[in-house]
Design a protein around this motif. Sequence first.
Motif, PDB file in Angstrom:
ATOM      1  N   THR A 247      45.884  27.425 -17.126  1.00 39.74           N
ATOM      2  CA  THR A 247      45.851  27.369 -15.651  1.00 39.74           C
ATOM      3  C   THR A 247      46.254  26.030 -15.066  1.00 39.74           C
ATOM      4  O   THR A 247      46.257  25.880 -13.839  1.00 39.74           O
ATOM      5  CB  THR A 247      44.442  27.732 -15.134  1.00 39.74           C
ATOM      6  OG1 THR A 247      43.489  26.778 -15.665  1.00 39.74           O
ATOM      7  CG2 THR A 247      44.043  29.127 -15.541  1.00 39.74           C
ATOM      8  N   MET A 248      46.614  25.075 -15.896  1.00 38.87           N
ATOM      9  CA  MET A 248      46.962  23.758 -15.362  1.00 38.87           C
ATOM     10  C   MET A 248      48.041  23.823 -14.276  1.00 38.87           C
ATOM     11  O   MET A 248      47.924  23.164 -13.235  1.00 38.87           O
ATOM     12  CB  MET A 248      47.399  22.825 -16.493  1.00 38.87           C
ATOM     13  CG  MET A 248      47.625  21.387 -16.035  1.00 38.87           C
ATOM     14  SD  MET A 248      48.028  20.298 -17.412  1.00 38.87           S
ATOM     15  CE  MET A 248      46.484  20.333 -18.334  1.00 38.87           C
ATOM     16  N   PRO A 249      49.112  24.620 -14.441  1.00 34.70           N
ATOM     17  CA  PRO A 249      50.151  24.641 -13.395  1.00 34.70           C
ATOM     18  C   PRO A 249      49.757  25.389 -12.131  1.00 34.70           C
ATOM     19  O   PRO A 249      50.462  25.294 -11.127  1.00 34.70           O
ATOM     20  CB  PRO A 249      51.335  25.344 -14.087  1.00 34.70           C
ATOM     21  CG  PRO A 249      50.991  25.428 -15.523  1.00 34.70           C
ATOM     22  CD  PRO A 249      49.505  25.441 -15.592  1.00 34.70           C
ATOM     23  N   ILE A 250      48.657  26.154 -12.165  1.00 31.33           N
ATOM     24  CA  ILE A 250      48.317  27.016 -11.019  1.00 31.33           C
ATOM     25  C   ILE A 250      46.956  26.686 -10.428  1.00 31.33           C
ATOM     26  O   ILE A 250      46.392  27.491  -9.689  1.00 31.33           O
ATOM     27  CB  ILE A 250      48.380  28.507 -11.404  1.00 31.33           C
ATOM     28  CG1 ILE A 250      47.467  28.798 -12.604  1.00 31.33           C
ATOM     29  CG2 ILE A 250      49.814  28.935 -11.682  1.00 31.33           C
ATOM     30  CD1 ILE A 250      47.220  30.277 -12.848  1.00 31.33           C
ATOM     31  N   THR A 251      46.415  25.531 -10.761  1.00 29.09           N
ATOM     32  CA  THR A 251      45.177  25.062 -10.127  1.00 29.09           C
ATOM     33  C   THR A 251      45.426  23.717  -9.473  1.00 29.09           C
ATOM     34  O   THR A 251      46.292  22.950  -9.894  1.00 29.09           O
ATOM     35  CB  THR A 251      44.033  24.916 -11.145  1.00 29.09           C
ATOM     36  OG1 THR A 251      44.490  24.116 -12.250  1.00 29.09           O
ATOM     37  CG2 THR A 251      43.554  26.262 -11.643  1.00 29.09           C
ATOM     38  N   LYS A 252      44.652  23.456  -8.464  1.00 29.09           N
ATOM     39  CA  LYS A 252      44.703  22.134  -7.856  1.00 29.09           C
ATOM     40  C   LYS A 252      44.155  21.095  -8.827  1.00 29.09           C
ATOM     41  O   LYS A 252      44.622  19.959  -8.882  1.00 29.09           O
ATOM     42  CB  LYS A 252      43.890  22.165  -6.555  1.00 29.09           C
ATOM     43  CG  LYS A 252      44.063  20.933  -5.678  1.00 29.09           C
ATOM     44  CD  LYS A 252      43.321  21.132  -4.361  1.00 29.09           C
ATOM     45  CE  LYS A 252      43.414  19.866  -3.508  1.00 29.09           C
ATOM     46  NZ  LYS A 252      42.628  20.019  -2.259  1.00 29.09           N
ATOM     47  N   HIS A 253      43.155  21.499  -9.612  1.00 31.63           N
ATOM     48  CA  HIS A 253      42.581  20.661 -10.665  1.00 31.63           C
ATOM     49  C   HIS A 253      41.752  21.580 -11.554  1.00 31.63           C
ATOM     50  O   HIS A 253      41.301  22.638 -11.104  1.00 31.63           O
ATOM     51  CB  HIS A 253      41.682  19.566 -10.070  1.00 31.63           C
ATOM     52  CG  HIS A 253      41.400  18.434 -11.013  1.00 31.63           C
ATOM     53  ND1 HIS A 253      42.355  17.509 -11.361  1.00 31.63           N
ATOM     54  CD2 HIS A 253      40.273  18.080 -11.675  1.00 31.63           C
ATOM     55  CE1 HIS A 253      41.818  16.633 -12.196  1.00 31.63           C
ATOM     56  NE2 HIS A 253      40.568  16.952 -12.401  1.00 31.63           N
TER      57      HIS A 253
END
Length: 576
Positions: free
Chosen positions: A122-128
Amino acid sequence: MKISGAQIVIECLVEQGVDTVFGYPGGAILNIYDELYKNSSRIRHILTAHEQGASHAADGYARSTGKVGVVMATSGPGATNLVTGIATAYMDSVPVVAITCNVPTPLLGKDSFQEIDITGVTMPITKHNFMVRSVEELARTIREAFVIAKSGRPGPVLIDIPKEVTANQAEFTPISTGAPAKASGIEDESLRRILTVATPQDAEIEAAASLINSAERPVIYAGGGIVIGQAEAELRAFAEKADIPVAQSLMARAAFPSDHRLCMWMVGMHGTKASNMAVTESDLVITLGARFSDRVTSDASKFASGSRIFQIDIDPAEINKNIATCGALVGDIKQILLRLIPLIEKKNRSEWTGRVQSWMKEVPSCYSREPKNSINPKFLCEYISKAAGEDTFITTEVGQHQMWTAQFYPFTKPRTFITSGGLGTMGFGTGAAIGVQCALPQARVVHIAGDGSFRMNCNELATIQHYKLPIIIVVVNNGALGNVRMWQRLFYGKRFSQTTLDFGPDWVKLAEAYGIKGYRAGTLSEFKKAFDAALASGAAAVIDAKVDIDEMVLPMVPGGKPIYSMIMELSTEMMD
């Protein structure tokens, strides 16, 4: 006092004012679910039929209230089933906190049962996102997650917790319940700096006002940032004082009253002729909280090519990203408009607004007829609005029905249109409707779905029935993946590859199998009777509304063409 990690999760959620979480249990997250059981009087848990439905419900909860939506899932497939919902929230800047649990730390990295590197996924699709390695870090991490989700440009944050962290104990010091989240509460200095919202200098505000005052044919292009920033009243005051027509992105369709004389409705691929022509003929496009999506600009090189573009946005990364501007203000859009409005000259641009209003009268003729054996989608949307009232919340799936809703539903109240914009997520709407209804139990919620999208998440009828949620679902049933079929008709030689849905289910029988009343409507008259009966029942309902398989969404800008190159009418050749 020392408490377990699972108890810390519950206490921190209560601190943040969370009253509802959506989710689905599993082995790795059992300790948290045990505490949810013990604390059911403090936090309500909504069990959905699938984790993706839970993620969309948390999203709908957040969009309708402005609060952070919370979703929970177990490790492995439970966590990965959240990915589409997280990406949907990310693309539309929705504040969601996803809490997943993983296998115990000694098993990480060993391809253990139901193990997945969900923070990597999920790194590319979360704010953090966070992996919590010790129970001592847990409270701070959860508090920071809520700050990050809401600060600046909102977005989803994921917290992954190995199972033993939820069992281990640590000292816990409570903070005030409902204390406002602030970026200053973040310990990481670099992250705190990123979350800090800029404040324009007075000279910058004055220069922007001067530019706007000097324009002869200005247009406001309003985006979802208006809704997120709760700046609807300021947008209206600004537009009225300067007498500037307002074009809306899909995400801003409820940000400005549809019945206002300055409202041009949607701009872009399926925008009105007024919006697309006004942007094209303008001398200044004032962009408020919008990111120039390709569905708005189409051929970016020809988008408002004879106009200056001025952009106001909270995210500096959006300035000059897709379209070059002549200037910009970066900061909180509500505060910027409050400072800008006193400097704006009161204008009467009757000649310009008159041209806009003449364009507004140009509507494709296909929306003036009432078919004999199907329903005109324009009339369907208009009747739902008339019968349900302006306070009704409308959710949609993605496809033709979504565009018809955006084109014809006369929204007048903020946050009443809940739809997936940036990601275009089929399967979004039923979960989102559940989230809205759970957040606002007294509200009326109508879900307008396409038959192609609804079959992706119709399992959530079980959730609607179990919790007695009075959601009315209107299945705009054209027996096809309508949007894709439309492109196949226009640009692929009528080769309808895998877009005809001439197989089940029977939507009325399916609804009844879940204990929900089903209705069938083949004409507008039948639809009116069915919708009125559903409203009067005060209970959940599914209405199978027949629409012709070749009904089109017009106007339409073909991909890659400038937005003034609209298809307004179909030739005989196109329809044969």
